[in-house]
Design a protein around this motif. Sequence first.
Motif, short mmCIF file in Angstrom:
data_model
loop_
_atom_site.label_atom_id
_atom_site.label_comp_id
_atom_site.label_asym_id
_atom_site.label_seq_id
_atom_site.Cartn_x
_atom_site.Cartn_y
_atom_site.Cartn_z
N GLU A 170 9.76 0.47 -36.76
CA GLU A 170 9.62 -0.89 -36.26
C GLU A 170 8.83 -0.90 -34.94
O GLU A 170 9.34 -1.26 -33.89
N PRO A 171 7.56 -0.54 -34.98
CA PRO A 171 6.76 -0.52 -33.76
C PRO A 171 6.36 -1.92 -33.31
O PRO A 171 6.35 -2.86 -34.11
N VAL A 172 6.06 -2.03 -32.02
CA VAL A 172 5.63 -3.32 -31.44
C VAL A 172 4.32 -3.08 -30.69
O VAL A 172 4.18 -2.10 -29.95
N PHE A 173 3.37 -3.99 -30.90
CA PHE A 173 2.10 -3.92 -30.17
C PHE A 173 1.90 -5.22 -29.40
O PHE A 173 1.98 -6.30 -29.96
N THR A 174 1.62 -5.09 -28.09
CA THR A 174 1.34 -6.25 -27.24
C THR A 174 0.12 -5.96 -26.39
O THR A 174 0.01 -4.87 -25.80
N ALA A 175 -0.78 -6.93 -26.30
CA ALA A 175 -1.96 -6.81 -25.45
C ALA A 175 -2.00 -7.98 -24.48
O ALA A 175 -1.60 -9.10 -24.81
N ASP A 176 -2.49 -7.73 -23.27
CA ASP A 176 -2.58 -8.75 -22.23
C ASP A 176 -4.00 -8.78 -21.68
O ASP A 176 -4.43 -7.88 -20.97
N GLY A 177 -4.74 -9.84 -22.07
CA GLY A 177 -6.09 -10.05 -21.54
C GLY A 177 -6.15 -11.18 -20.55
O GLY A 177 -7.15 -11.37 -19.87
N GLY A 178 -5.05 -11.96 -20.47
CA GLY A 178 -4.96 -13.04 -19.50
C GLY A 178 -6.00 -14.13 -19.67
O GLY A 178 -6.23 -14.91 -18.73
N GLY A 179 -6.64 -14.19 -20.84
CA GLY A 179 -7.69 -15.18 -21.03
C GLY A 179 -8.99 -14.79 -20.36
O GLY A 179 -9.99 -15.51 -20.46
N VAL A 180 -9.00 -13.62 -19.70
CA VAL A 180 -10.20 -13.14 -19.01
C VAL A 180 -11.01 -12.24 -19.93
O VAL A 180 -12.24 -12.30 -19.96
N VAL A 181 -10.31 -11.38 -20.68
CA VAL A 181 -10.95 -10.47 -21.62
C VAL A 181 -10.37 -10.73 -23.02
O VAL A 181 -9.16 -10.89 -23.17
N ARG A 182 -11.23 -10.79 -24.01
CA ARG A 182 -10.77 -11.05 -25.38
C ARG A 182 -9.96 -9.88 -25.89
O ARG A 182 -10.35 -8.71 -25.77
N THR A 183 -8.82 -10.19 -26.47
CA THR A 183 -7.98 -9.17 -27.09
C THR A 183 -7.04 -9.85 -28.06
O THR A 183 -7.14 -11.07 -28.28
N ILE A 184 -6.14 -9.12 -28.64
CA ILE A 184 -5.17 -9.69 -29.58
C ILE A 184 -4.22 -10.59 -28.82
O ILE A 184 -3.61 -10.18 -27.83
#
Length: 317
Positions: free
Chosen positions: A219-233
């Motif tokens: 049950e892995p979890v993936f989270t990305a944080d671009g803050g609206g500055v850099v495109r990411t998931i």
Amino acid sequence: MQSKLHSDQHKHTTQVSSLDVGALYLQYKNYAFSIAYRMLGSVTEAEDLVQDCFTTLQSMKNEEIHHPKTYIGKIMMNRSLNVLNSARNQREQYVGEWLPEPLGVYETSDIPEQALEQKEMISYAYLVMLERLSPMERAVFVLREAFQHDYAEIAEWLGKTESNCRQIYRRARGHLPEHAATAEPTNADWRVKEQVLRRFTTAFLRHDVSAMLELLTDEPVFTADGGGVVRTIMRTMRVPKGVLAILTSPRVLKSLREREWLPAWINGELQLVLMKEDRLTEVLCLEMHASSERIKGIYLIVNPDKLVSVQPVNRVE
């Protein structure tokens, strides 16, 4: 006897009053920062609160501060709560997922030996976990678990009853995994983590589905944080097949495969930093399962505003 007691009390008072703000700052700045950083998950905000705290002390008479560490700790906790309560509204308006700000150092060779001595660091996964709590739950949990305060002290700091603090702590524990109390890094198995990082890097760069499956929990979890500055998931992925697809697809996160991947000491643990032309572009933190060498959480920090506290090691040639 009374004369000696009076003399000892006078000596203690003189000692306390002789402490200037500069001395207090040198002695307790790390303690003050550790409280604010655990509460806020932001290096910048924590540093600002530390400065505000000691600026406030400059306007006070030193003899009023009979227990400097307790006084400073209480100031930092209550100001952190004020910031955290106001920050909740800001985070609700944040573009994409919000992840804590990493803190650490990196270099292109071995992990610096002095990093092994950072006993007061808090793991990145621990900070992520604390985001599940309300501000008051977080305050009680941090004071109890990280700083081992008893309920009487916690109640006095937060203006609550002991009974109320016990209830808040139980509620906080109910929101967290069973291993939450031992989430702080021990640094004992960092070489094992180094091997996992190498295997993960190889599997990611080669789109190796089989190798990645061996590394991930069920049950892995993936989270990305671009803050609206850099495109990411934009949203956290909790579906195993979805996480696997994100990490092995030739099209998803394609730009990361063009980076130089380096080991890093982030929040007291081995993690990864990604470089482009000698410039730090991303930090990738892996959370290990408590009872195995498999990965349960992948946290990708892309927002450049959250990377400023991860610094290169200054080498002496």
